[in-house]
Design a protein around this motif. Structure first.
Motif, PDB file in Angstrom:
ATOM      1  N   TYR A 281       0.815  -1.216   0.000  1.00 24.34           N
ATOM      2  CA  TYR A 281       0.000   0.000   0.000  1.00 24.34           C
ATOM      3  C   TYR A 281       0.851   1.270   0.000  1.00 24.34           C
ATOM      4  O   TYR A 281       0.742   2.108  -0.908  1.00 24.34           O
ATOM      5  CB  TYR A 281      -0.944  -0.017   1.202  1.00 24.34           C
TER       6      TYR A 281
ATOM      7  N   ALA B  72      -3.104  -4.975  -2.341  1.00 21.76           N
ATOM      8  CA  ALA B  72      -2.992  -4.456  -0.981  1.00 21.76           C
ATOM      9  C   ALA B  72      -3.831  -5.357  -0.084  1.00 21.76           C
ATOM     10  O   ALA B  72      -4.401  -6.345  -0.536  1.00 21.76           O
ATOM     11  CB  ALA B  72      -3.439  -3.007  -0.913  1.00 21.76           C
TER      12      ALA B  72
ATOM     13  N   GLN C 253      -7.814   0.022   0.769  1.00 16.58           N
ATOM     14  CA  GLN C 253      -6.439   0.360   0.386  1.00 16.58           C
ATOM     15  C   GLN C 253      -6.287   0.347  -1.130  1.00 16.58           C
ATOM     16  O   GLN C 253      -5.642   1.232  -1.711  1.00 16.58           O
ATOM     17  CB  GLN C 253      -5.462  -0.632   1.016  1.00 16.58           C
TER      18      GLN C 253
END
Length: 348
Positions: A77, A97, A102
């Motif tokens: 991320y 992610a 995210q």
């Protein structure tokens, strides 16, 4: 030639570096690690011109067009956001992610900075997968009813120091390899429900996900899990994944007229896992073996060249795993984890 940099020096980084040695449309020019020694060792092994002892140094290097992010899942991320802001295209190892939220943030940032990003489900780019899609579209097995997909291995010999055993590193079966069967059933359901007959690269989103599994009390990661998935069009799927359960890793699609089976869909570059072919059975007839013609045997080279083609065409996403598909995949994976109570710090 697309100029690649690699962030991370683990096993998958080695695999991708080898692929870039045979890819037709890309070359590896730099590697970044958290230590100078590790980066230099990797660079020496693959005859890479430039190595950096930090990720930010690589991202600031003007000779890199695109970055392959292959660190442990929870690091994707922050690295993806930094990479996008640095103006670099990126291929991010799956899962992109840890959560849908995210991933949405990554895609929004990529759009803002006009960079390409793809979640690295490499099997989606392979001719064997494309042939399966073609057969479903042609009506070879009639109306799709049931999809079965498994991916598992025995990870016990790796021991508790492995990231697979560690919750803080995104360990467990669902996050490591469960995304493969989920992405496949979504792909097939999407193709089956697409009346245009044109492969768009997008998968269908489940209308229901039910699952069972076992979460190890000490490690807090799932050792194995089953999922039952329902899609529109009366299509269902049965999925299995496990990192402590080595079983058949085939996929099968059952339809109203027949069925097809692929023994080795996930890693067709590893012939020890099975041949590159599709077994097609029309009900009441003998099974036909459909061979798949390959111009290249390296699975990851197909992926690298597909990325290069998309970028050359000015695209921010790849047709084999587009952004809508990645968001749908994340939503389905979050639902699967929730069903068995698998939680990571990123869920807080």
């Amino acid at each position: 030639m697309l100029k690649w940099g690699i962030i991370g020096t683990g096993n998958i980084a080695h695999t991708f570096a080898k692929a870039l040695q045979v890819a037709k449309k890309g070359e590896l020019v730099a590697v970044g690690s958290r230590s100078v020694a590790t980066a230099e060792k990797f660079a020496q092994e693959f005859n890479i011109k430039h190595s950096f002892g930090s990720y930010n140094e690589l991202l600031g290097f003007d000779q890199v067009d695109i970055v392959y992010i292959c660190t442990p899942h929870p690091q994707h991320y922050d690295l993806a956001l930094t990479t996008a802001k640095a103006g670099k295209h990126m291929l991010i190892e799956k899962p992109m992610a840890m959560t849908e939220a995210q991933i949405k943030s990554i895609l929004d940032t990529a759009k803002e900075h006009n960079v390409f990003v793809m979640e690295a489900y490499m099997y989606r780019c392979h001719p064997q997968t494309l042939k399966v899609v073609e057969l479903i579209q042609s009506g070879a097995i009639g109306q799709v009813k049931l999809i079965r997909a498994n991916f598992s291995f025995d990870g016990r010999p790796l021991g508790p120091s492995s990231r697979l055993w560690r919750n803080e590193l995104g360990g467990g079966a669902i996050m490591d390899i469960g995304g493969y069967p989920m992405s496949f059933c979504r792909l097939i359901a999407g193709v089956a429900n697409d009346k245009s007959g044109q492969y768009s690269g997008g998968g269908a989103n489940p209308i229901k996900v039910k699952a069972t599994g076992y979460i190890q009390p000490d490690t807090k990661v799932d050792e194995w899990s089953n999922a039952s998935v329902e899609f529109e069009g009366n299509i269902t799927a049965q999925l299995f994944t496990g990192i402590f359960a080595d079983t058949d890793c085939s996929v099968e699609v059952l339809g109203s007229k027949g069925s097809l089976k692929v023994v080795n869909l996930w890693r067709p570059d590893l012939t020890v896992l099975g041949p590159v072919q599709i077994d097609l059975t029309e009900y009441g007839k003998e099974t036909k073996v459909i061979p798949v013609e390959l111009q290249e045997t390296n699975l990851f080279a197909y992926e690298a060249d597909a990325v290069a083609d998309a970028i050359a065409q000015g695209q921010q996403e790849c047709k084999y795993m587009n952004w809508k598909d990645t968001l749908g995949q994340a939503h389905a994976m979050d639902a699967w984890r929730k069903e068995i109570g698998l939680v990571y710090k990123e869920d807080q």
